[in-house]
Scaffold this active site. Structure first.
Site, PDB file in Angstrom:
ATOM      1  N   SER A  53       2.863 -57.221  35.260  1.00 50.68           N
ATOM      2  CA  SER A  53       3.589 -56.955  33.956  1.00 50.68           C
ATOM      3  C   SER A  53       2.598 -56.370  33.184  1.00 50.68           C
ATOM      4  O   SER A  53       3.116 -55.806  32.108  1.00 50.68           O
ATOM      5  CB  SER A  53       4.131 -58.190  33.310  1.00 50.68           C
ATOM      6  N   HIS A  54       1.589 -56.183  33.434  1.00 50.27           N
ATOM      7  CA  HIS A  54       0.578 -55.595  32.339  1.00 50.27           C
ATOM      8  C   HIS A  54      -0.458 -54.543  32.946  1.00 50.27           C
ATOM      9  O   HIS A  54      -1.480 -54.037  32.157  1.00 50.27           O
ATOM     10  CB  HIS A  54      -0.223 -56.703  31.437  1.00 50.27           C
ATOM     11  N   LEU A 130      -4.208 -60.866  28.267  1.00 51.48           N
ATOM     12  CA  LEU A 130      -5.531 -61.434  27.427  1.00 51.48           C
ATOM     13  C   LEU A 130      -6.510 -61.849  28.260  1.00 51.48           C
ATOM     14  O   LEU A 130      -7.694 -61.830  27.631  1.00 51.48           O
ATOM     15  CB  LEU A 130      -5.003 -62.431  26.592  1.00 51.48           C
ATOM     16  N   LEU A 185      -1.796 -67.239  28.958  1.00 51.09           N
ATOM     17  CA  LEU A 185      -0.237 -67.612  29.044  1.00 51.09           C
ATOM     18  C   LEU A 185       0.375 -67.314  27.595  1.00 51.09           C
ATOM     19  O   LEU A 185      -0.071 -67.357  26.718  1.00 51.09           O
ATOM     20  CB  LEU A 185       0.090 -69.050  29.115  1.00 51.09           C
ATOM     21  N   GLY A 193       7.053 -58.934  29.344  1.00 48.63           N
ATOM     22  CA  GLY A 193       7.038 -57.928  30.419  1.00 48.63           C
ATOM     23  C   GLY A 193       7.780 -58.583  31.606  1.00 48.63           C
ATOM     24  O   GLY A 193       8.237 -57.773  32.261  1.00 48.63           O
ATOM     25  N   ASP A 194       7.874 -59.709  31.888  1.00 48.01           N
ATOM     26  CA  ASP A 194       8.680 -60.205  33.053  1.00 48.01           C
ATOM     27  C   ASP A 194      10.080 -59.843  32.669  1.00 48.01           C
ATOM     28  O   ASP A 194      10.663 -59.842  33.764  1.00 48.01           O
ATOM     29  CB  ASP A 194       8.230 -61.756  33.108  1.00 48.01           C
ATOM     30  N   LEU A 310      -5.470 -74.178  40.078  1.00 44.84           N
ATOM     31  CA  LEU A 310      -5.765 -74.328  38.729  1.00 44.84           C
ATOM     32  C   LEU A 310      -5.588 -72.713  38.261  1.00 44.84           C
ATOM     33  O   LEU A 310      -5.635 -71.601  38.915  1.00 44.84           O
ATOM     34  CB  LEU A 310      -7.041 -74.333  38.505  1.00 44.84           C
ATOM     35  N   ARG A 314      -5.112 -67.837  41.599  1.00 45.12           N
ATOM     36  CA  ARG A 314      -4.233 -66.948  42.129  1.00 45.12           C
ATOM     37  C   ARG A 314      -4.634 -65.535  41.824  1.00 45.12           C
ATOM     38  O   ARG A 314      -5.014 -64.661  42.846  1.00 45.12           O
ATOM     39  CB  ARG A 314      -2.722 -66.883  41.677  1.00 45.12           C
TER      40      ARG A 314
HETATM   41  P1  NDP Z   1       1.923 -67.271  33.759  1.00 41.15           P
HETATM   42  O1  NDP Z   1       3.256 -68.110  33.422  1.00 41.15           O
HETATM   43  O2  NDP Z   1       2.091 -66.157  35.000  1.00 41.15           O
HETATM   44  O3  NDP Z   1       0.501 -67.870  33.932  1.00 41.15           O
HETATM   45  C1  NDP Z   1      -0.050 -68.546  32.763  1.00 41.15           C
HETATM   46  C2  NDP Z   1      -1.252 -69.006  33.284  1.00 41.15           C
HETATM   47  O4  NDP Z   1      -0.868 -70.315  34.059  1.00 41.15           O
HETATM   48  C3  NDP Z   1      -2.152 -68.328  34.066  1.00 41.15           C
HETATM   49  O5  NDP Z   1      -3.574 -68.608  33.765  1.00 41.15           O
HETATM   50  C4  NDP Z   1      -1.743 -68.698  35.537  1.00 41.15           C
HETATM   51  O6  NDP Z   1      -2.789 -68.468  36.291  1.00 41.15           O
HETATM   52  C5  NDP Z   1      -1.586 -70.007  35.359  1.00 41.15           C
HETATM   53  N1  NDP Z   1      -0.632 -70.403  36.325  1.00 41.15           N
HETATM   54  C6  NDP Z   1       0.728 -69.870  36.876  1.00 41.15           C
HETATM   55  N2  NDP Z   1       1.289 -70.759  37.358  1.00 41.15           N
HETATM   56  C7  NDP Z   1       0.738 -71.949  37.830  1.00 41.15           C
HETATM   57  C8  NDP Z   1       0.729 -72.972  38.636  1.00 41.15           C
HETATM   58  N3  NDP Z   1       1.684 -72.988  39.449  1.00 41.15           N
HETATM   59  N4  NDP Z   1      -0.188 -73.894  38.870  1.00 41.15           N
HETATM   60  C9  NDP Z   1      -0.944 -73.592  37.891  1.00 41.15           C
HETATM   61  N5  NDP Z   1      -1.538 -72.381  36.953  1.00 41.15           N
HETATM   62  C10 NDP Z   1      -0.481 -71.645  37.115  1.00 41.15           C
HETATM   63  O7  NDP Z   1       1.644 -66.089  32.398  1.00 41.15           O
HETATM   64  P2  NDP Z   1       2.591 -65.534  31.576  1.00 41.15           P
HETATM   65  O8  NDP Z   1       3.980 -65.164  32.110  1.00 41.15           O
HETATM   66  O9  NDP Z   1       2.728 -66.579  30.223  1.00 41.15           O
HETATM   67  O10 NDP Z   1       1.763 -64.511  31.049  1.00 41.15           O
HETATM   68  C11 NDP Z   1       1.620 -63.082  31.606  1.00 41.15           C
HETATM   69  C12 NDP Z   1       0.780 -62.278  30.704  1.00 41.15           C
HETATM   70  O11 NDP Z   1       1.519 -61.453  29.815  1.00 41.15           O
HETATM   71  C13 NDP Z   1      -0.483 -62.658  30.439  1.00 41.15           C
HETATM   72  O12 NDP Z   1      -1.571 -62.148  31.085  1.00 41.15           O
HETATM   73  C14 NDP Z   1      -0.379 -62.599  29.161  1.00 41.15           C
HETATM   74  O13 NDP Z   1      -1.873 -62.292  28.313  1.00 41.15           O
HETATM   75  C15 NDP Z   1       0.436 -61.371  28.872  1.00 41.15           C
HETATM   76  N6  NDP Z   1       0.962 -61.297  27.519  1.00 41.15           N
HETATM   77  C16 NDP Z   1       0.529 -60.300  26.655  1.00 41.15           C
HETATM   78  C17 NDP Z   1       1.183 -60.350  25.439  1.00 41.15           C
HETATM   79  C18 NDP Z   1       0.531 -59.294  24.518  1.00 41.15           C
HETATM   80  O14 NDP Z   1       1.063 -59.247  23.214  1.00 41.15           O
HETATM   81  N7  NDP Z   1      -0.320 -58.344  24.735  1.00 41.15           N
HETATM   82  C19 NDP Z   1       2.160 -61.100  24.910  1.00 41.15           C
HETATM   83  C20 NDP Z   1       2.565 -62.079  25.999  1.00 41.15           C
HETATM   84  C21 NDP Z   1       2.047 -61.943  27.199  1.00 41.15           C
HETATM   85  P3  NDP Z   1      -3.013 -67.063  37.270  1.00 41.15           P
HETATM   86  O15 NDP Z   1      -3.514 -66.114  36.501  1.00 41.15           O
HETATM   87  O16 NDP Z   1      -4.242 -67.368  38.494  1.00 41.15           O
HETATM   88  O17 NDP Z   1      -1.723 -66.758  37.840  1.00 41.15           O
HETATM   89  O1  PYC Z   2       4.578 -59.253  27.816  1.00 39.79           O
HETATM   90  O2  PYC Z   2       5.353 -60.223  26.151  1.00 39.79           O
HETATM   91  C1  PYC Z   2       4.823 -59.334  26.702  1.00 39.79           C
HETATM   92  C2  PYC Z   2       3.965 -58.255  26.081  1.00 39.79           C
HETATM   93  C3  PYC Z   2       4.118 -58.028  24.469  1.00 39.79           C
HETATM   94  C4  PYC Z   2       3.056 -57.105  24.357  1.00 39.79           C
HETATM   95  C5  PYC Z   2       2.433 -56.845  25.085  1.00 39.79           C
HETATM   96  N1  PYC Z   2       2.978 -57.558  26.373  1.00 39.79           N
END
Ligand code: NDP
Ligand code: PYC
Length: 343
Positions: A53-54, A130, A185, A193-194, A310, A314
């Protein structure tokens, strides 16, 4: 394979080749070499680790923001040392990652000397994952905590309209004999993004994470994107964490709250103009090294307790695959990048 756009066909590319391609894409859009290199490296890291997603998915958004002059892809960050352990950076309407890259050596030195260091970046655009911002510090033996706010698309617990961004939080900790522990997270129930990816794929999203423009629960990603909003993760608890991020990243940095991002006058703007905070701690400051060993003990305890995955596991597996086999991109993505690099 089937790509994220729903068409058949994938292509493989090495990390180095993708880096060069993306640098050229950013250069053609008007970015300085330094900014092009930093953004390309960030995007390659996301693709390499399967942060789909990024990664390349975000390139049209980057180019749109740069092209509409909403963001300055040639900005030179201004670093201000405001205390022995406190750096403020004005990213000058540029991207957050080049500002972080410029400040990092000073920040690391401060953390080593004093045990802790705080970096507050304002006037910055962060459009990516991040974890790439914090993992390198843990590889240097430091504990790192990072936060970013974004644009108002997330409702505070019990609220009626979006005030928070999707506001991610990431930490990284060194671990003896292994890759650092890295968690990253969004504090919204799912990342924006998702939601965008689900909309493109024509799939629905899970229940109880979003509402439509009238505040009604929905599983339709388009309804969320079209005036709707996301909820925070974990009810009022996630809402508190998201509020903390707004306070640390906007109030502390001198940047904008997510609800203050106003891009209505800039068609094409896609990157939120907000801020970023990074806190570094030297975990063994003033004592014999023990943190990394303790972190490893905790990790082993978790696995032996039955936890099978953890945060970061992944990603690290995907990283190894990409490094040995190349990064898999959808052919339409590859064609798009090749076109943008050739212009
Ligand atoms: P996820 O929900 O996919 O994952 C969140 C964290 O939990 C990760 O560290 C992941 O590890 C871990 N994880 C996921 N599933 C499991 C599981 N079953 N058991 C144990 N650990 C798990 O991420 P989000 O969807 O919340 O975020 C996705 C990305 O979006 C992030 O990189 C975030 O920085 C980015 N983002 C950026 C924004 C911005 O403003 N720039 C705004 C919002 C989000 P692993 O990585 O190994 O899967
Ligand atoms: O996936 O929520 C998101 C996001 C916001 C800004 C960059 N990514």
């Amino acid at each position: 394979g089937t790509d994220i756009m729903g068409r058949q066909g994938t292509a493989r590319i090495s990390c180095d080749a993708l880096q060069l391609l993306l640098e050229q894409v950013f250069r053609n859009a008007g970015a300085s070499w330094r900014v092009a290199q930093v953004l390309a490296a960030n995007c390659v890291a996301c693709e390499r680790d399967g942060s789909k997603s990024h990664g390349v998915f975000r390139i049209p958004g980057y180019l749109s923001s740069i092209g509409s002059q909403w963001v300055d892809a040639t900005a030179e960050p201004r670093i201000e040392q405001v205390g022995t352990t406190f750096l403020r950076v004005d990213a000058a309407n540029g991207f957050a990652q080049p500002a972080l890259a410029a400040a990092s050596p000073i920040l690391v030195e401060m953390a080593r000397q004093h045990g802790v260091a705080l970096l507050a970046i304002r006037n910055s655009h962060h459009f990516s994952s991040l974890w790439p911002d914090v993992e390198p510090f843990a590889r240097d033996g430091l504990l790192a905590l990072g936060m970013v706010n974004s644009f108002a698309c997330t409702i505070g617990f019990d609220g009626k309209s979006a005030v928070f961004g999707t506001n991610p939080l990431a930490f990284a900790a060194p671990r003896e004999g292994g890759d650092p522990i890295v968690a990253d997270l969004s504090t919204s129930a799912i990342a924006n993004g998702d939601v965008q990816i689900a909309a493109r794929q024509g799939s629905s999203i899970e229940e109880k994470v979003g509402v439509d423009r009238l505040g009604r629960p929905t599983i339709d990603p388009n309804a969320i994107l079209d005036g709707g909003a996301l909820l925070t993760f974990g009810g009022y608890k996630g809402s508190a964490v998201s509020m903390m991020i707004e306070l640390f990243v906007a109030a502390l940095s001198g940047g904008r709250f997510s609800f203050e991002v106003d891009w209505s006058g800039h068609p094409g703007a896609q990157t939120p103009l907000t801020g970023q905070v990074v806190i570094l701690i030297d975990p063994d400051h003033g004592r014999a090294p023990s943190f990394a060993r303790r972190a490893e003990i905790l990790t082993r305890k978790l696995y032996s307790s039955g936890v099978s995955r953890l945060p970061g596991d992944r990603r690290m597996r995907q990283r190894q695959r990409s490094l040995s086999e190349g990064i898999e991109l959808d052919r339409t993505e590859m064609e798009y990048l090749t076109r943008m690099a050739a212009k």
